[in-house]
Structures are given as C-alpha cells and as structure tokens.
Design an enzyme around this catalytic site. Sequence first.
Site, PDB file in Angstrom:
ATOM      1  N   GLY A  24       0.792  -1.219   0.000  1.00 23.78           N
ATOM      2  CA  GLY A  24       0.000   0.000   0.000  1.00 23.78           C
ATOM      3  C   GLY A  24       0.827   1.272   0.000  1.00 23.78           C
ATOM      4  N   ARG A  28      -0.385   2.288  -3.573  1.00 22.27           N
ATOM      5  CA  ARG A  28      -1.842   2.363  -3.445  1.00 22.27           C
ATOM      6  C   ARG A  28      -2.405   3.595  -4.131  1.00 22.27           C
ATOM      7  NH1 ARG A  28      -5.714   0.211  -0.548  1.00 22.27           N
ATOM      8  NH2 ARG A  28      -4.320  -0.858   0.893  1.00 22.27           N
ATOM      9  N   GLY A  56      -3.913  -4.448  11.403  1.00 24.89           N
ATOM     10  CA  GLY A  56      -3.396  -5.546  12.222  1.00 24.89           C
ATOM     11  C   GLY A  56      -2.116  -6.136  11.647  1.00 24.89           C
ATOM     12  N   GLU A  90       0.179 -13.099   2.082  1.00 23.76           N
ATOM     13  CA  GLU A  90      -0.754 -13.047   0.954  1.00 23.76           C
ATOM     14  C   GLU A  90      -0.172 -13.830  -0.231  1.00 23.76           C
ATOM     15  OE1 GLU A  90      -2.998  -9.059   0.609  1.00 23.76           O
ATOM     16  OE2 GLU A  90      -1.599  -9.108  -1.067  1.00 23.76           O
TER      17      GLU A  90
END
Length: 1093
Positions: A24, A28, A56, A90
């Site tokens: 991000g 982003r 988080g 991810e």
Amino acid sequence: MLSLPLTSSSISKKKYDVFLSFRGEDTRNNFTDHLYDALKRSGIVTFRDDPKLEAGEEIAPELFNAIQQSWCSVIVFSKTYTFSGWCLEELAEIVQQKNVYGHKVFPIFYDVDPSDLRKQKGKVEEAFAKHQERYKEDTDKIQKWRNALTEVANIKGWHLHNRHESEFIGDLVKKISAKLCQTYPVLHDELVGISSRLEQLYSIINIGEDDVRIIGICGMGGIGKTTFARVVYAQMSPHFEGKSFLADIREVSNKCGLVSLQKQLLYQILPNECFNFFNVHEGNAIISRRLSSKKVLVVLDDVDNIQHLKCLVGRRDWFSLGSRIIVTTRDEHLLRSYRIDDVYKPTTLNTNDALRLFNLKAFGGDTTPEDDFNQLSRHVVHYVDGLPLALEVLGSFLCGRDIVQWRSAIERLKQDSNREILNTLRISFDGLEENEKNIFLDIACFFNGEKKDLVMKVLDGCEFFPDIGIDVLLKKSLIKVNDDNQYLWMHALLQEMGRKIVEDKCVNEPGKRCRLWKEKDVHHVLTKKTATEVIECMIIDNKRESSKMLNLSIETFSRMKKLRLLKVLCVSNCDDIKYLSNELRLLDWTGYPLRYLPPSFQPDNLVALLLPYSHIEQLWKGNRPLYKLKMINLKGSQNLIKIPDFTTASNLEVLILEGCTKLVDVHPTIGVLKSLKLLNLRDCKSLRNLPTKIGMESLETLILSGCSNLVRFPEIDRKMKHLKTLDLSGCYRVENLSENLQQAKLRSNLSSLFKVILGRRKNPMPRMLPSLLGLSSLRELKLKDCNLCEGDIPRDISSLSSLTDLDLSGNNFISIPASLTRLSKLWFLDLSNCNMCTLGEADIQGLSSLSYLYLTDVRIDDCSSLEVVASPSKVCNLVDLGFIKAINCFKLAENINALTLLKKHLKAFANSRKKFDIMMPGSEIPEWFSQQKSDSSIQIPLPKDSEWIGVACCCIFVNNDALRDDEYIGWGVSIYCRNSEEASCNGSIFRGRNPRRIDGSGWLVGKRFNQPIMKDHLFLRYWSRDKLYPFSLEDKYGHCETNNLWAIDCLDEKCDEFEVSFSNPNDEDSAKVKKCGARIVYEKDLEEIKELQ
C-alpha cells in the site's frame, strides 16, 4: 449444437476475476490505483483490499477468502513489497491456490529486478533478515515465504522499465483480459471434450491484440461450429463494448432478407436505438457509421453466401480497433475469398469423448450401465464416427428405451439412417453444381478411401472437371484428403447421405438407379434381369457367400449402355461376355475369368484397366484407340502371353505387368510411351527381351527385379531425365548394364537417381554398378543379402555425398567397411544379420570427424558375434531422435549392458535429443530405475520443481507365448499425463481415469522381419522434458506465465503424475512385458555419470 448457449453468469462461479496484491505505501495511491480503475472500466471484477484491513499484524480472513474467490492474482512487486509480512503471507496463499487449484498468477515488476527476488539479495535480503529477527520461533513461516517468492519470481511477468504508466497499464489490461478468457472453465456438463479444443481457437482470436480480426470456424454439418462460437461468445463478450450473435443466417436470410439481419445486428449492439431503413445499402452506411467507434464482438452463424459478409461486417474499418468477427460456415472457399485472418477447423470427437457425450444423452451421465447397453453404446459411437450432432440425436432418441428397442433401432439404422441427421448434412449437397454433385455421389458410392490420383483420372475421363470439383468439395467440408494428399476420404454419415440420395431416386427397383453398390441390390438386378440404361456405376461383390463362385451370364451387361464404372471384387465365372459398354472409364475386375475382352468392346473412353490376377491371354486382337487410357494393371495374370500395340496410348502413365510369368517379350511400342511414369515388370521370369532402345522421357520408376531370364538391358535414350528408381534385383543374366548406362552418358541423369537396388548375388558375376562417381544425388542404396564382404564395397562409394540410407543387412562384414567412413549425410545404417564382431570407435573414426553426421538409426540385429559398440558421442550428432536396435546380439550384451549404453547417450545427448531408444538382450531391470513394477505400466509422481530434465523408462519383454512360432509380435510404449485420483477444483472436475497421451510409438519384430525374439530383451526409452512438453506457454499464448512448465496447465487439466505403459493388452499378438521401471532424470544425474570408456 452440443449444448444450450452459455451466459456470463453460468460461467463464472467465483466472486472476482482478479485479486490485486500490492504494498500500500508504495503504490496504493498511484500505479495500483490507476491499474484498478482501468481493470474496472474493462469490466474485470477486481478485489483491492481496504486500507483499514492493514491495521493488524496478521492477514485478515477477508483476504484469504478473496484470493480463493478470484480466478487469478496480479502481484505488483514494488521496492518495499518484501518488507511486509502481510504481503508475503498473501503471496504464500496465492502460491498455495496456484499449486493446488490452478489459480493463475501474473507478476508485475514495478521498478524491481526479478533476479533480486529469485536470488533474494539486496533489499530483499535485508527484508528477510528483519523477518527472521521478528519470527525467530517460526522458521517454517519464513521458509514458506521464501519458497513462494522464488516460485512467483520465476514466472515471466511484465516490466515497467521506462515506459509511460498509462500506456503500460493499457497493455496490461488487454493482456489480463485475454488471459481471463482462457482461464474461465466451460462448466456446462454437455460440452464434452471442448476445453482442450478451444485452445487453438483462442490463440487465433487473440483478443489481446489491437486490431480488427475476422476469424472463420469451418467444418461439415454437425461438427460443432455453432457450439464453439457460442462458448467463445459467452466467455469473451464481457470484454467488449458491444456484442451481437446472429444465428442461422442462411435460413433467416432466405426467409426475411438481409435487411432484417442488419437491423438485428444494430439492435443487439445499440439496444436503446431504433433504426428505420429499407435496403442493404442504407444498412451498410448506418453500420459503418455507428459502430466504427465501438469495440465489438460479432458472431455470424451459418453463413453460406459472401453477400452475408459484405452486408453485415463489410470492411474492417466499420469497427473500432480490438473488435472481433467470428464466422461459422461449411464453405472454406467463402472465407478465403473474403480474405479473413484465419480459419479454425473443428475435428470429430475421439472415441472416449464421443462415448461420454452419447452417454450423457442416452443415460443422463457420462458412465454406461454395466450390462448389454455398454456394447450397444459403443456400436452407435463407432457408427457415427465422432460426429457430435449424430451422437446427440441418437443418444436422445434411445434415452429411456429398453434393450430390445435399442437393438431394433440399431438394426434399423443399418437400413435407414436417422432423417434429422441426414437432412442436416444434405444442406451442403443441395448447394452444389451438377458436376460437383456427380463427383460427390461417385465418391460416396465407389471411391471413398481410394487413391486420389486414380479417382482424379477417372473423374476427368467422365468430364466432371475434378480439379475444380474436388477442391469445391474439400472447401465445403464434404470430403477430406489424408495428411500426405494420397487418399480421398468421406465421413461415414456423409457417405450414407449420398447413398440415400441415390436410393431415393427409385426406392422399389434398384435397376432404375444410376449407381449400384449394395450386394443385395446388385444380386436382385443380375438375377431378376431388371437392369436398365440408367445404370452408370456398379460394384459386384459376393461377401455374403464369399466361398461360392459368382456366375455371370453372357448377357449380364447388355442393357447397361451407359455404364461408366465397373468393379468386380469377387471370384466370378462365365462362359463368355457378349457386351461391355463403350462408355466405360474404369474397368476393375480382379480375377477376370476370360481369355479376352469382348470383341465388340471399344476402349475409346477407358481411363483405367485394372485386371489383376486375371485369366487373360491377350486383351484384344488388333489395334484399338487408347487415347484416354492412363493406367493398366495386369499383375499376377499368369496366362498373359502378349500385350497390345501401344501406338495410340500416348497418355499411358502406369503399366504394371508384375508376375506375368508367361510373358516372353513386350511390344516394341512400349519403349516410346512418352507419358509413362511407372513400368513394373517384376518377376516376369520368362521375359527375355525388352525393346533395344527405350526413350520414355517421363519414366520415374523402372522395376525389373526377378526377371531372371532377361539377358540384355536396353539402350537408354538421353531424354530420360526423370528416372528415380531402378530395381534390378535378381537380374542375374544381364551382361551389358554398366556398358549401356555409361554409353548413354547418364551421369547427369543418374544424379537424380534415388535408389539402386541389387539382388542376392548367388553366382560370380561382373559388378553390376557402373562407377558411382556420377551419383552425387543418390539417397538410398540397398545392398541387402548380396553376400558382400568388406572388400566388395567400391571405394568410390564415398562420393555419394547425398546418401542418407544404406542397407547392408544380410552380408558378411566382420567390421564396418572403411569406405563408408566419409558418408557425411548418412542417417540410417542397417547392419542386421551380419557377422559383426565390433562396431568400435576405430571403425567409425572417419564418420566422427564430420560435422554433419546424422546416424539416428543403427540397426545391428542378429549380429550374434558383435561385442563392442562405439560411444554415441563419436558417431552421432545432435538430432531429435536416436535408436540403437540390437535384437539377439547376445555377445554385445555380455560386454556392455543396456544401462551403460543409456548413460552414454544421456552423457552425450540428454540436453539436445528429445527422445532415444535402446533395444538389446537383457533379463533384469537395472537398479538405477528407482521405481519398478511387475506389470506393463507404471506411474511416476510429477516433480514440482524445475530441475528435472527428462524421464527414463525400461521394460523386459519376450514373445508372449514361447511355444508359438509367431511371424511377428507387436508392442509399444506410451506416456500419459494424468491425475492420481479424482478431485474437485472450484467446480472443475479432473478425472484420473482419462489420462492425456503425450507421446508413444510401437514396433513389429519377429520372423517376418528376420528378427525372431529368442530370449528376454530389454527396451529402454528416454524422453526429454521438451519432448513431453514441446512448447512453452509463451509459444502458445504469446506471453509465458511460468518457467516451471508443469506448474500451470493451460488446458485446465491438472496433472500430478506420469503414467508409462508398455505393449497393447488388447492385442493377442503383443509381446509379453514381464516387468518395467522408470526414473525422473535430473541435471545432477548427468553430473554423477562419469565418462564411460
């Protein structure tokens, strides 16, 4: 046709098309934001995480769910991507989905070097040092991240480099859109076998390119053209600004006109507008003006007139860049004349897929009940020969009926085919001109599967203009030719449709039909004497009572004044025949029972006279007009004593007199047949003389083998420049061959001579070959069974600079003749049945010194004394295939085992050859083969790494029954890609019982080939990785997705193991395979193989 149209919603059962993975703080608010908007504008549903989720430390469950609910992931690798544990977690989940479920992965390298990611150096190394500090207690997590990063970094992705971001993003969206179209699975249960067949079609359509492209889908009726078009339309339409599917254009145009179709096209693309025009010219103007700024997908289904294309899609500039026009038709010429970009031709279904489709329709599932229905189902599948329409129609018709009704229906099919199927197929026939209709019916009734050359000659004699007519039938998908353009072929149902057309002309009386081929109809006509002048073609056979002689009367053919084609295929008898039609173009009568043809017969129109194994002594007395005659075959006519005067046979091309054992001489006019290409006098054992001089300037093949009483070879005219094959095997009495060849100064002519064959030398005789110095283009030399020793090979054989094939089998060579060592292009050497002791490096040193040596096939069968074989690197250059065949070479097996030879080949060629084989005596599977099984097939888990380079396999085989004295035994080896078990993957079912065959081959050995299998033999095969997967994904789709070629299977078939299968268990003549073994070969195996002496 195979199913109902699909909708976009029925295809996609996932929530998202794309999952965006990015850091991000890096991208982003710039690159990733712009990419997300561009994907969204193109209709690609994309997941981008909410910034709030990043609060988080652990990845949120929503992201795991989003990855699992996406067709693919786009990963934006930026400078600090690897510093984020969130991003790496991810990434690990994305790789997990990729490896387990075939999830597609597309990396973007945004100002980062992929090699830094692969090698994990620089900033990446720094990032992992911090992660290791943070997760000291969880080393597995760190390793998982490292592995995931390495795997994705190995995938060929997209690089920004110094391009403008807007341009780069535009290209990305096009490519992602194209990849998605190939990713969406076809989930409709009734679309059997379509996924793999769509691959080529997608590559032709190529929606990633910025052009206007018109693609044709062409094939016979019922092949599935419309189904393919509907699937493509359903999958690709979301990626266009407008879309239109115009169905049944041929029928709609005939009923409602082209204007209605133009309005339908406009309404489907611009649904909120109303168009009022009344002629096609106005429609053309409106279509070109209103659609020129739109990227559209248009399907024109069942086009049969070029006006359909001109009025509906006109020129390419009627549509915006990126548009795609797909046209389905039965007429390939229509497509070619409109200069479309490419044509896709669907094929019929293979047996397994055909059975599945039939079972879906007949039983509501793809498995057959375990009873008598199984055999009947296979009978129907064989009958329709893979045509999808017929499978659906017959399956639906038989659905719900009992076994008695099934049997009755199938018996009825033999007499009267299903009308729905035949009417669909007949549409193409009805559109033909009269000559093309006659050609089609002649092929359907007489010439299906015949040699194209013969058929063309006969049809030309019938004045049907076959050069254009055959091409029309080919372009309309009504006939096919085999791969080498030698044979004409027609689908069984098209043949049945053609025959039904003939039968319908007169249902009750066969004698009033123009063509007769059914045995019972011919029997009726001949016994009831109902023949009429209508009959043009007839086949006489007696299969029902093949052991009985067919008796013909003297008046059998008297009423058939228009008979053009006559085939008599059975043993026949008659005292005399009074009449044969002078309209005959083809007379094909095996075993013709009379000594002469009827005296009244005038062969003015005869094109082909085929009377093999006849009782004929002389065709006719006197001179006859033979201007149209092109072929004579009197093979095996042992009573023939005289051949006719050929003065008028100026167009004769083929003359076969093989086995005419009473023929003493031939008519002198044979020597001046200027059109003759083949003269075959093989085994004319009484033949003593040929014309003193021959000047057959078109002659390509002259066969005189077995003419054991021929004394003088004729003087050859210098005009004979096309001679390619000269066969003189067994011409033991010829004394002047060398003299005549040399006197004729044929050096320049013989430079085009491809084959010189000498027979077994039983008695001392002068060398038959002239000097070889002039034969620089000789390609094949057969000296089999000539009782030759090393010194008998002339030294100037080394001048044969074009020689590729050399057969020295059956001779007496102790070692390879020294004079062969400079044959630089030799690729086939047969030393079978020789008394070879060595084939060592000293013997072939001259061969190894040349840079263009192709010795791919060394056969040394039955060289029982052979002890040594040279290192392959000394005799073979870098070629795709190799084969050492050493059947019954027992001494060789004592001195060097098969595994050693295999390792020699691996050392020399593992990285350059795609496949090679070794066959030699042996009774144990070497321990080197890590997986072994006492069976004829073995499974090997598919490696998930990229280090393996190939697969080696091995088996022990022997004659299936040692007590049987078989003429031959057959066997083979095939490799399959398959699933170890059935698994469900996001709605896609992969079935392990349907492996995909990658490669295979078979052999026949045994007494017939002078290769009896005396004891156990070993067969070893090596497949390179390139052979098993011969194209990269980049080759197939333009942009390679992965360097690990097996990580993603673009056919949507997940494979996790190989299966190697030896022999054919359904063939009773197969060799018996006692045991087999296999091994995945790695680069490290090559390092471990030391140089073998």
